[in-house]
Design an enzyme around this catalytic site. Structure first.
Site, PDB file in Angstrom:
ATOM      1  N   ARG A 260      -1.553   8.141 -24.584  1.00 11.98           N
ATOM      2  CA  ARG A 260      -2.757   8.906 -24.248  1.00 11.98           C
ATOM      3  C   ARG A 260      -2.469   9.845 -23.077  1.00 11.98           C
ATOM      4  O   ARG A 260      -2.045   9.415 -22.009  1.00 11.98           O
ATOM      5  CB  ARG A 260      -3.913   7.973 -23.882  1.00 11.98           C
ATOM      6  CG  ARG A 260      -4.303   7.033 -25.009  1.00 11.98           C
ATOM      7  CD  ARG A 260      -5.467   6.140 -24.628  1.00 11.98           C
ATOM      8  NE  ARG A 260      -5.767   5.168 -25.676  1.00 11.98           N
ATOM      9  CZ  ARG A 260      -6.732   4.253 -25.595  1.00 11.98           C
ATOM     10  NH1 ARG A 260      -7.482   4.189 -24.513  1.00 11.98           N
ATOM     11  NH2 ARG A 260      -6.944   3.412 -26.596  1.00 11.98           N
ATOM     12  N   ARG A 275      -3.540   3.239 -14.620  1.00  8.83           N
ATOM     13  CA  ARG A 275      -3.826   4.245 -15.643  1.00  8.83           C
ATOM     14  C   ARG A 275      -2.509   4.890 -16.041  1.00  8.83           C
ATOM     15  O   ARG A 275      -1.921   5.640 -15.263  1.00  8.83           O
ATOM     16  CB  ARG A 275      -4.804   5.304 -15.118  1.00  8.83           C
ATOM     17  CG  ARG A 275      -5.266   6.271 -16.209  1.00  8.83           C
ATOM     18  CD  ARG A 275      -6.272   7.262 -15.657  1.00  8.83           C
ATOM     19  NE  ARG A 275      -7.507   6.610 -15.280  1.00  8.83           N
ATOM     20  CZ  ARG A 275      -8.513   6.331 -16.121  1.00  8.83           C
ATOM     21  NH1 ARG A 275      -8.406   6.638 -17.400  1.00  8.83           N
ATOM     22  NH2 ARG A 275      -9.612   5.748 -15.696  1.00  8.83           N
ATOM     23  N   GLU A 347     -11.191  -2.685 -17.005  1.00 10.31           N
ATOM     24  CA  GLU A 347     -11.478  -2.823 -18.431  1.00 10.31           C
ATOM     25  C   GLU A 347     -10.201  -3.140 -19.202  1.00 10.31           C
ATOM     26  O   GLU A 347      -9.200  -2.447 -19.064  1.00 10.31           O
ATOM     27  CB  GLU A 347     -12.090  -1.531 -18.979  1.00 10.31           C
ATOM     28  CG  GLU A 347     -12.349  -1.551 -20.470  1.00 10.31           C
ATOM     29  CD  GLU A 347     -12.443  -0.157 -21.059  1.00 10.31           C
ATOM     30  OE1 GLU A 347     -11.958   0.041 -22.184  1.00 10.31           O
ATOM     31  OE2 GLU A 347     -12.973   0.738 -20.377  1.00 10.31           O
ATOM     32  N   ARG A 388      -3.141  -3.786 -17.976  1.00 10.29           N
ATOM     33  CA  ARG A 388      -4.141  -4.309 -17.041  1.00 10.29           C
ATOM     34  C   ARG A 388      -4.245  -5.833 -17.115  1.00 10.29           C
ATOM     35  O   ARG A 388      -4.623  -6.474 -16.137  1.00 10.29           O
ATOM     36  CB  ARG A 388      -5.486  -3.643 -17.300  1.00 10.29           C
ATOM     37  CG  ARG A 388      -5.483  -2.173 -16.892  1.00 10.29           C
ATOM     38  CD  ARG A 388      -6.824  -1.518 -17.077  1.00 10.29           C
ATOM     39  NE  ARG A 388      -6.806  -0.144 -16.609  1.00 10.29           N
ATOM     40  CZ  ARG A 388      -7.851   0.680 -16.656  1.00 10.29           C
ATOM     41  NH1 ARG A 388      -8.994   0.231 -17.158  1.00 10.29           N
ATOM     42  NH2 ARG A 388      -7.745   1.908 -16.218  1.00 10.29           N
TER      43      ARG A 388
END
Length: 421
Positions: A260, A275, A347, A388
């Site tokens: 991504r 991220r 998340e 994560r």
């Protein structure tokens, strides 16, 4: 996508849904295109019927010794007009489809109305925040000290956001993937698939990534392919353009790397593994009937939660409000892990019910009890995403001496290793 007939017949409700979503969707423009499409079809069909009627008279005129050239010329002229109608119809239908592709899904009637993530209600939580007798270190310090990953060398190879796991860190990634796949296939009833890691534009369109989010994806322009942002894309589209002859629900799980660009997120949470542009994930995908999709969505969410419970990690489940809902989702639960060193929630899974939105785009159907081809409902969620998950394990299971205990569920997958030191 939404059914244009539903949009026409419920224009005010759809406009309200888009307003609740904070979505800039021109519903009137789409309906106007459909109006023109309908008019072209009606005029074209009327003209074709007239041409057929006149054409039949040519043979009769010849039998009667009359000159049919004027009629033939009229038929040719009508044929040219029909061709023009057909060409305009193709153009209008293409614009109509594109317009529908940019309209997000209509939220479920049970999705809470709200504007931002601050309006997302807490559904439940599991476990407690861990108390430390020392100042916990962030995962980027722990990883560097223990040699679990090397972000600098990863950046040298591919740029920032492409982590390089080393030694026990790489083994931990692999162990978590195998642990989750085993759990979902052996206890939750999912069938594992190993899909391609690249897909074409049609496949990306089927699940809603294209055309709306083109800038967030990597591309291989010469081949017209996209490295997948999630296994949801290839697994859902396995059944594109098909009428399923299998009993529903169909449950699939898959491991893939995910890619991504996240062009709109530059500068956010850039430290460590928070991220990244490439990460590993185990995905859960369901194909259900409309009558069972809500129940299957709840069950899928529990399947993802079970991963975290077995790893002994404190988490919470929130429901996304209309203003925070993903583009294709009608209803969504986010599962968030607690990261103590950062004092924040992370998340690790979004569990979404898309209803028939993706199935309509990808044309995935089944035969209902009456034997009529009907769009399936699709559901998916991360079961769950790394890294994560790695962050939460590292920060919650760390010791004062800098070592990291491993959850008991991972011991067999780590070759009996119980601690990272």
């Amino acid at each position: 996508m939404l059914d244009i007939r539903f949009v026409r017949e419920n224009a005010d409700a759809v406009k309200t849904a888009m307003k609740n979503r904070n979505a800039d969707a021109d519903i009137d423009a789409v309906i106007a295109l459909d109006d023109r499409r309908r008019a072209i079809v009606a005029e074209g069909e009327e003209l074709k019927a007239e041409r057929n009627r006149i054409s039949k008279s040519i043979g009769l005129m010849i039998k009667e010794g009359k000159d049919p050239e004027a009629i033939k010329a009229q038929v040719r002229e009508m044929g040219d007009r029909i061709s023009a109608f057909d060409e305009e119809l193709r153009e209008v239908e293409a614009k109509l489809r594109e317009g529908l592709l940019y309209i997000p899904n209509k939220p479920s009637s049970t999705t809470p109305v709200g504007l931002t993530e601050q309006d997302n209600p807490l559904i439940r939580s599991w476990g407690e925040k861990k108390e430390f007798g020392f100042e916990p270190k962030p995962h980027w310090d722990l990883g560097a000290e223990l040699g679990l990953f090397d972000l600098e060398r990863g950046a040298k190879l591919s740029g920032s956001g492409f982590p390089l796991f080393i030694g026990k860190g790489a083994k931990l990634e692999r162990a978590l993937i195998q642990f989750m796949l085993d759990l979902h296939t052996e206890q939750h009833g999912y069938i594992e698939v190993a899909p391609p890691f690249m897909c074409n534009a049609q496949t990306m369109t089927g699940t809603g990534q294209l055309p709306k989010f083109a800038e967030d994806m990597y591309t291989v322009p010469l081949d017209g392919l996209y490295p997948i942002p999630t296994a949801e894309v290839p697994v859902t589209n396995m059944y594109a353009q098909e009428i399923l002859d299998k009993e529903l629900p169909i449950l699939h799980t898959a491991y893939t790397p995910c890619f991504r660009r996240e062009a709109g997120s530059a500068g956010k949470d850039t430290r460590g593994l928070l991220r990244v542009h490439q990460f590993d994930k185990v995905e859960l995908v369901k194909f259900t009937t409309p009558e069972t999709s809500e129940q299957e969505h709840e069950k899928l969410t529990l399947d993802a939660e079970k991963v975290l419970q077995l790893l002994g990690l404190h988490y919470r489940v929130i429901e996304l409000c209309t203003g925070d809902l993903g583009f294709s989702a009608a209803k969504c639960y986010d599962i968030e892990l607690w990261a103590p060193a950062q004092d924040k929630w992370l998340e690790v899974s979004s569990c979404s019910n898309f209803k028939d939105y993706q199935a309509r785009r990808a044309n995935i159907r089944y035969r209902n009890e009456d034997g009529k081809p009907t769009f399936v409902h699709t559901i998916n969620g991360s079961g769950v995403a790394l890294p994560r998950l790695v962050i939460a394990i590292m920060e919650n299971y760390q010791n004062e001496d800098g070592s990291i205990d491993l959850p008991e569920a991972l011991w067999p997958y780590m070759g009996g290793l119980r601690k990272l030191a």
